[in-house]
Structure formats: C-alpha cells, structure tokens
Design an enzyme around this catalytic site. Sequence first.
Site, PDB file in Angstrom:
ATOM      1  CE  LYS A   9      34.466 -28.487  25.808  1.00 42.62           C
ATOM      2  NZ  LYS A   9      34.431 -27.006  25.842  1.00 42.62           N
ATOM      3  CD  GLU A  24      19.519 -30.031  30.005  1.00 46.86           C
ATOM      4  OE1 GLU A  24      18.926 -29.693  28.948  1.00 46.86           O
ATOM      5  OE2 GLU A  24      20.034 -29.232  30.791  1.00 46.86           O
ATOM      6  CB  CYS A  62      18.049 -26.036  27.504  1.00 42.83           C
ATOM      7  SG  CYS A  62      18.422 -26.379  29.214  1.00 42.83           S
ATOM      8  CD  GLU A  80      17.241 -24.648  22.528  1.00 39.74           C
ATOM      9  OE1 GLU A  80      18.152 -25.301  21.975  1.00 39.74           O
ATOM     10  OE2 GLU A  80      16.995 -24.716  23.737  1.00 39.74           O
TER      11      GLU A  80
HETATM   12  P1  ADP Z   1      25.695 -24.296  22.689  1.00 42.96           P
HETATM   13  O1  ADP Z   1      24.560 -24.057  21.784  1.00 42.96           O
HETATM   14  O2  ADP Z   1      25.361 -24.323  24.128  1.00 42.96           O
HETATM   15  O3  ADP Z   1      26.923 -23.503  22.364  1.00 42.96           O
HETATM   16  P2  ADP Z   1      27.193 -26.679  22.010  1.00 42.96           P
HETATM   17  O4  ADP Z   1      26.576 -28.015  21.939  1.00 42.96           O
HETATM   18  O5  ADP Z   1      27.865 -26.147  20.806  1.00 42.96           O
HETATM   19  O6  ADP Z   1      26.002 -25.795  22.479  1.00 42.96           O
HETATM   20  O7  ADP Z   1      28.226 -26.597  23.216  1.00 42.96           O
HETATM   21  C1  ADP Z   1      28.062 -27.196  24.451  1.00 42.96           C
HETATM   22  C2  ADP Z   1      29.382 -27.746  24.921  1.00 42.96           C
HETATM   23  O8  ADP Z   1      29.786 -28.795  24.052  1.00 42.96           O
HETATM   24  C3  ADP Z   1      30.527 -26.757  24.910  1.00 42.96           C
HETATM   25  O9  ADP Z   1      31.367 -27.008  26.029  1.00 42.96           O
HETATM   26  C4  ADP Z   1      31.245 -27.083  23.612  1.00 42.96           C
HETATM   27  O10 ADP Z   1      32.603 -26.727  23.598  1.00 42.96           O
HETATM   28  C5  ADP Z   1      31.093 -28.584  23.564  1.00 42.96           C
HETATM   29  N1  ADP Z   1      31.183 -29.173  22.231  1.00 42.96           N
HETATM   30  C6  ADP Z   1      30.971 -28.587  21.015  1.00 42.96           C
HETATM   31  N2  ADP Z   1      31.137 -29.459  20.013  1.00 42.96           N
HETATM   32  C7  ADP Z   1      31.458 -30.653  20.581  1.00 42.96           C
HETATM   33  C8  ADP Z   1      31.726 -31.966  20.080  1.00 42.96           C
HETATM   34  N3  ADP Z   1      31.706 -32.254  18.772  1.00 42.96           N
HETATM   35  N4  ADP Z   1      31.993 -32.963  20.966  1.00 42.96           N
HETATM   36  C9  ADP Z   1      31.993 -32.707  22.288  1.00 42.96           C
HETATM   37  N5  ADP Z   1      31.753 -31.499  22.826  1.00 42.96           N
HETATM   38  C10 ADP Z   1      31.487 -30.476  21.987  1.00 42.96           C
END
Ligand code: ADP
Length: 466
Positions: A171, A245, A279, A376
Amino acid sequence: MVQIKDRYRLYIGGEWVAPSTRQYFPTYDPSTEETLAEVAKAGPRDIDKAVRAARRALPAWAGMKGAARARVLFAIARILQERAREFAILETLDNGKPIRESRDIDIPLAAAHFFYYAGWTDKLEYALREPGHKPAPVGVCGQIIPWNFPLLMAAWKLAPALACGNTVVLKPAETSPLTCLLLVEVLEEAGVPPGVVNILTGAGETGAALVAHEGVDKIAFTGSTEVGKAIQAKIAGTGKRLTLELGGKGAHLVFEDAALDQAVEGIVRGIFFNQGQVCCAGSRLLVEESIENTLLELLKRRLSTLRIGAPLDKNTDLGAIHSKEQMTRVRSYLESGQDEGAVLWQAFFEAPKKGFWCPPCLFSKVTPSMKIAREEIFGPVLTIQTFRTPQEAIALANNSNYGLSAGVWTDKGSKIFALSKQLRAGVVWANTFNQFDPASPFGGYKESGFGREGGLHGLLPYLARR
Ligand code: ADP
C-alpha cells in the site's frame, strides 16, 4: 516524457480492477496544487481479494529455484535503470522533491536494491541454512509505505520480500502513489507472475484493514511513530510478524577539530535533503561551544545560496513541501520554537502563490526541553544546541525518544569510534550524512522502530525456518 493516466485502478492478481468502494481520490503536484491523477480507494473487500491472490501465487513463487527468481529481480533493476528518467520525473511531480534528488538518488538507489537482493536470491539456502532447517519465505506480506521516498521505500520493501520467495500486498501512501503504480509495468515486463505483487491504493483506513486481515503473515511498515504504535497494538497476539521503521530526531555532532567547510555541506545534506522530510534527517545539530558562532555564520552563508523552487528545474536544491497538511505541521513548529524562546533564522525566499513552500530554517538558543528539540518536525528546520565535552554531546544526543540516525564530524578517527559506540542510533555516519547503500542495514532503536532493512539483516524478517 512521462505518461500519466487520468485514473488508476487497483492492481490485484496481475490485473487492474475497479475498487469495490467505487471511490477514487486525487493526487496532487505539491508545487502547483494541480491534480495529477485520480487513484482508487481500496476497501476491505479489495484487500481480501488481494491477499487471496497473493496466497494463491505463493507456492509457485516460493518454489521457484533461487536463480530463476534472481533473473526476475535483476530484470526489475535493469528496467528501472532504463526507465529511470521517467520515474524520476513522475516522483518529482507527485512528491515535490527536486529532480536532482529523484534522478541521482531515489531512482538509482531503488534499482540498486533490486540488484543487491537479486544477488542473494540463489544463495539463501547456503548462506542462511541452520542445522535441521532450511530458510523459507514467511508467506503473504502486507507492506505499507510513506510519501517521502515513494519508489525507494517500495524497493526497500519489495526487493528482500521477493528475493526470499514471499508474495506481497503493497500500500503506497495516499499522497504519492504514482511511481508505485508505474512500477507495475516494470514488474510485468520483468516477469513477476500475477498475484506475487498486488498494489492497493488508499489512505490510513486501507492500511489499517490490511494490517487487520487474517491472511497476512507479516506486516512491514514505514511511517509515523504514532501509526506504528497503533499497528503494533493491533497485531499483538495474532502471531503476525512485524517490522517498523518509524520517526527520528537525528543528532548531528560537530567538534571543533572537524573540517568545517565539509561539515557545513554534511549538515545541509543532513537536514535539507528532501526538504527535511526524511526520518533519518540530522535535525538536531549539536556543536562544540567554541565553534558555535563560526559554524552558524558559515551555515547562514551557505543556506543563502540554496535555490528553492520548481522541483523539475535541475538547479533546484529545495523543492516543495509535500502537502498542505505537512506545511501546517512545519509552520506550527516554527511558531512553537519562537514561543518557547528559540531564535529563528530563515533564508530569504519569496514563495510562489501556489504550492507549499518553506525556506531553510535554523533555530539557535535551543534548549533540550523545547518541543522543536524533542519532536520530529519533518521539514527544513534545524535546531542548534551546544556542548563542551564529548560526554555532554553523547548525553544530549541520546536524550531522545527516537534512535534512528546520528552523525559525527571530527578529524580524529579514535573519537569517531568511541562516540559511535555510545550513540543509541541504528545508523551512525562519520564525516558524512544521509549516505545510503543497499548492503548496509538501516533501522532504529526505541521509538524509531525495530527490524532492519537493507543488507543481510534486511533478509531476516522475510525468512522463516522450516
Ligand atoms: P506520515 O507522517 O509519513 O504521513 P503515516 O504513518 O500517517 O506517516 O503514514 C504512513 C503510511 O501509513 C501511509 O501509507 C498511510 O496511509 C498509512 N497509514 C496511516 N494510518 C494507518 C493505520 N492506522 N494503519 C495502517 N496504515 C496506516
């Protein structure tokens, strides 16, 4: 030139299929705010379909001879190299990063990861055999990636998983899915069988549904610490494997005996690479007190020469901030830093009317308790603190919930060895910063996550003992 379709469906079982949700959402160019394309929103039914496709494809892919899988991975690497220009342009359009970075770093490194893991494919049985056990794939892997290095993060996840004979449901991040979708053409041309890699677009809900699916054997996640913690809580007790990560707040130590001009270049690369949306960025500069003023002046002079603007211009040093949401977050930290008494310096920059922009920012007079020193920011913002002794530098550096990266600048090799042993960070760079190599493991301590990507260590999360 790169061809962008108006709409992208989901890639499941080797076919493009319409989402069961019937919903599509736009992805933008962050430098113009123009819509580039619409992508499908995958719902639980699509996830189920993709996981089943991955399960069906597993026996044949896992059972293939290592050398045959290697040929496929080598082909992916080679085609990526051949089409590097197209991928670089698309990455820059969808992400906002300077073309120089996508062209010279992201795309070549993505290809290098496939080359590197292709080389392991036929050696696993010999190199990693334990008495009575043969290395085997873990099974169906759910891989969730962030928006800051879309194709590169896909390569970090896909290459070791595929090398070990796993199948994948990937995804991409909702705001930068296009290079992962273009990758499908490469996978097909390279001969990846249908169902071995499935790509589902969508936002957090889609990711959460993938994490929750019973048919997934392993989750590999790169993203925020907050979401990483939620994922860990959700899969606790399910027997699913997990690697995370997550965020970072990298300390970058500069001693008075360092080559300062080179250190300045390292500091710039450390925090302004990809507009600081990295990161492992060196976002906390720790400077020996005796050189604080000199270094600050050198930095200001250098930052004033950086070019901010059109990401597709090959002379651009800093492109656009990735999204409106990210821009709001960076701004809130710029305000909080000033409210808490730190002194902000920004390079002069007249922002275009459209798009999301932030010039390089330096905060001096920073104390360890300030939010800008602890959290961060994920933007082009460097905090500066001083130290008097190496012990104090180590204490400041390790005083963080994170532990992903650190850097040391000094002329003394012995000091580098002594310090890097004490820095609680998964990666420690010496007299350089933000250098990546597929053979080198990458990952964190503490709230930066667990598990390693890259190198031999990066294979282990994708292997089971049979
Ligand atoms: P960033 O700060 O990089 O946007 P996120 O952790 O929000 O960090 O997003 C990283 C990835 O995790 C994206 O692909 C996002 O769609 C997905 N994501 C966000 N929320 C969830 C969740 N509750 N469970 C699984 N994946 C998620």
